[in-house]
Every structure is written in structure tokens, then in C-alpha cells.
Design an enzyme around this catalytic site. Sequence first.
Site, PDB file in Angstrom:
ATOM      1  N   ASP A  96     -26.549 -10.724  49.043  1.00  0.00           N
ATOM      2  CA  ASP A  96     -26.700 -11.080  47.633  1.00  0.00           C
ATOM      3  C   ASP A  96     -25.629 -12.106  47.294  1.00  0.00           C
ATOM      4  O   ASP A  96     -24.442 -11.810  47.356  1.00  0.00           O
ATOM      5  CB  ASP A  96     -26.531  -9.834  46.749  1.00  0.00           C
ATOM      6  CG  ASP A  96     -26.566 -10.191  45.267  1.00  0.00           C
ATOM      7  OD1 ASP A  96     -27.575 -10.748  44.818  1.00  0.00           O
ATOM      8  OD2 ASP A  96     -25.570  -9.924  44.566  1.00  0.00           O
TER       9      ASP A  96
ATOM     10  N   GLU B  74     -32.358 -13.955  49.535  1.00  0.00           N
ATOM     11  CA  GLU B  74     -33.334 -14.268  48.499  1.00  0.00           C
ATOM     12  C   GLU B  74     -33.634 -15.757  48.523  1.00  0.00           C
ATOM     13  O   GLU B  74     -32.792 -16.565  48.913  1.00  0.00           O
ATOM     14  CB  GLU B  74     -32.789 -13.877  47.118  1.00  0.00           C
ATOM     15  CG  GLU B  74     -33.233 -12.495  46.679  1.00  0.00           C
ATOM     16  CD  GLU B  74     -32.719 -12.165  45.292  1.00  0.00           C
ATOM     17  OE1 GLU B  74     -33.542 -11.957  44.393  1.00  0.00           O
ATOM     18  OE2 GLU B  74     -31.491 -12.104  45.112  1.00  0.00           O
TER      19      GLU B  74
ATOM     20  N   ASP C  97     -23.674  -5.703  42.527  1.00  0.00           N
ATOM     21  CA  ASP C  97     -23.935  -6.631  43.626  1.00  0.00           C
ATOM     22  C   ASP C  97     -24.366  -5.917  44.908  1.00  0.00           C
ATOM     23  O   ASP C  97     -25.237  -6.378  45.631  1.00  0.00           O
ATOM     24  CB  ASP C  97     -22.685  -7.478  43.903  1.00  0.00           C
ATOM     25  CG  ASP C  97     -22.282  -8.297  42.690  1.00  0.00           C
ATOM     26  OD1 ASP C  97     -23.182  -8.661  41.909  1.00  0.00           O
ATOM     27  OD2 ASP C  97     -21.082  -8.557  42.514  1.00  0.00           O
TER      28      ASP C  97
END
Length: 403
Positions: free
Chosen positions: A190, A278, A360
Site C-alpha cells: 500500500d 494497486e 495502512d
Amino acid sequence: MQMRHRYRIEPTPAQQATLARVFGCARVVFNDALRVREQAYRAGVKLSDSEIQRRVVTTAKTTTRRAWLCEVPSVALVQSVNDSRRAWRNFFESVSGKRKGRKMGRPRFKSRKDHRQSFRLTRNGFSLRSNGRLFVAKVGEVGVRWSRELPSEPSSVTIIREPDGRYYASFVVDVPASPLPPVEREAGVDVGIARLATIAATDGVRSDIDNPKGLGRKLRKLAQLEREKSRRQKGSANRDKSRRKVAVPHNEVARARRDYHHKQALALVRDNQVIHVEDLNILGMVQNRRLARAISDAGWGQFVRIIGEKADRYGRTVHTVSRWLASSKTCSGCGHRLDELPLQVRTWTCPACRVVHDRDHNAAKVILAAGRAERLNACGVPVSPATSGQARGDEAGSTPTAA
Ligand SMILES: [Zn+2]
């Protein structure tokens, strides 16, 4: 596989003058090629690539308007035509939807006012001399600061003049892939603002990658110089002086950040077989503008790109989670999704399963689980029981929504 190696070069003042001419010619040819393409397109005429090259290089050289193109290495001009073609194609394929990712703008004409100038040469335009100097056609032998060894014969080189006035040679070299012994571990990454990245791994270990240290002082100095520059009148000599002053710390910050990204990416790739990230394009689309600024400052794009390069080289896989994931707002324990989670909230309790999450780390876990689920669906990669009980990809919702 191909990699870039970049070195500082030290052209003499006379060579700098010649290089300035090559930059200029490469720029003119790039723009001419773009113009010919645009005109042909508007007129509905189809022109072959070689026809365009003939017009803007070979034929152009015979005209008085472009006769000076003869003074520079023609490989540089040919590469410039190729670059122009690529910019045009990328734009077209992006508009027609053939090319994925962020929409590309119409290719921009290059300007003599661009602060970064460059041209590219293939093998017949340069060579490495036994005295350690770089020979550039029509420029001569240029001194190179070999900060590290070139792993193999380069196939091409880009000569760059940075805004701070320094010159670089960026070589493309073939590097043999050197796969590392396989490992079981996979990781979800992340990327963030407070720290560069938070990692959740399949062995349950959390690791944090902080933002590069020691940049603070340099960044403050940079901000001060930027303010000074913005006070100067556009186009004035003082503004130009300010611009060059800003370029130096700017370059230092960029280099320090790049080195740091390389180091961190290597560790990540060494320790994990698959790295789930991502899609930054999707992420960028839904975030607000202030956040977008922070994203570009943090250099997530560069970090993820370097992870990809290293993964290729060392036989690892980078999996980009393709769907929109509300990774921060989804509970990695039960898949419950919050409507909203303001940026300043660092920990939260899931209203459904009462698990307390670090924002997170939870997001990294959601990315890891969704990435593994996607890979399992796509190609039957076995998922170890360790991930059962974690959020399934489809529980995160399937329709993209703007946050
Ligand atoms: Zn929950």
C-alpha cells in the site's frame, strides 16, 4: 532484458556548442515529423513511416531551409522521427482505447525553451573507446564519469542536458535475467503519504518503508528557491538565473530518491515471490488534486516501476490488482466496507467484526488478498490456507466509485 545505465559526461565548451546544435536539429525533425503526420491525418492521406522520414530528413537536407541538418549525426535525426512516431501512436491508441492506462494527450511540439534537451543514438552513432571516452558522431570523444561498470555493450545511448546544465549519457544495455531461488512469501503493497509504503506479507509480517530520510532539509531549501523563482518576472534574466539555481537541489533530491527506491525495491523483490500493488492509474483518477500533488512528490510511479524492473530481472512477479479496490475502507478481516474514512484517521474499528485496524496495514492486507484471489481466478495459482478468512476480492465491491 533491457536496462538503463546513466553517467555524467563532460563535454568541452566546443562540444557543448555542437551538442546544442544536435539537440536543436533533433527537436526540429521531431516537430516536422509530427506536423507532417497531423497534416496527412487531417487530409485523410496515409503516409508510410519511411515516406515521413524521407520528407523530414533526407529531402529536407537538400533544401536551404533545413540544410543545417547535414551538420549533425543522421542517426540522431532518424531516432527523432521514430520518437515522434511513437508519441503519435501512443496518443492515437490511447484515444481509440487500444492502449490502457491514463489517457495520453496530443503529442506536444518540442520547444527550444524546454529545459531538458536530449537526443538518441543507435550503435552507428556512437562507440566506447578503449581510453574510456565516449565517441559521439560529429561531436567527438567526450569524457565520461564511470560511476559504475557497464554490464555489457550498450545498444543505444541518449545524450541529455538537464535543466541544471549538466550532461548525461543514458545507455540501454542488455542484462541477462538472473532469477533468484523461489520463495513462498507474497506481499501486498500500500503506497502512502506518511510513509512510502506499508507491506503486508503472507507470513503475517508487517513492514514499513519510510520516505527517504534526509530529504527534508533539501526539500525545504528547494521550496525556498522555488518561491524566490516565482517572484521573478517571467522571461527575465533573473528568472533564468533562479531557474538554474533551483535545478541543482531538484536534481539532488531526484537522485537521492531514485537510489532509495532502488534499494527498497530490491529488498522487496528478494523477499517475495509475488508483489501485489494497486493500479496507480485508477488510484490517481479518484483522488483529489492535493493528494495527486503528494503522489507525484512521493514518486510512487517511479517506485512501482523500479519494483517491476527488478522483478523481471530476478524472476519475481508483480501483480497489479486490476479492479477498483477501496483498500483503505475495506476490513481485511471480514470484508465490510465503510462508506467513508477521512485521510487523518489512522486507526479504525470495524463495525461488523470489531477488529481494530491500522489504516495502512489493513489496506496492504486487502490488496494482498484481492491480488491473490485475482491470480487464483485467472490461472489457478494455489492460495495457501493462511489467506482464508481474509477479504475476498469481490467483497470489496465491483463498481468503480469516486471517493
Ligand atoms: Zn470487519
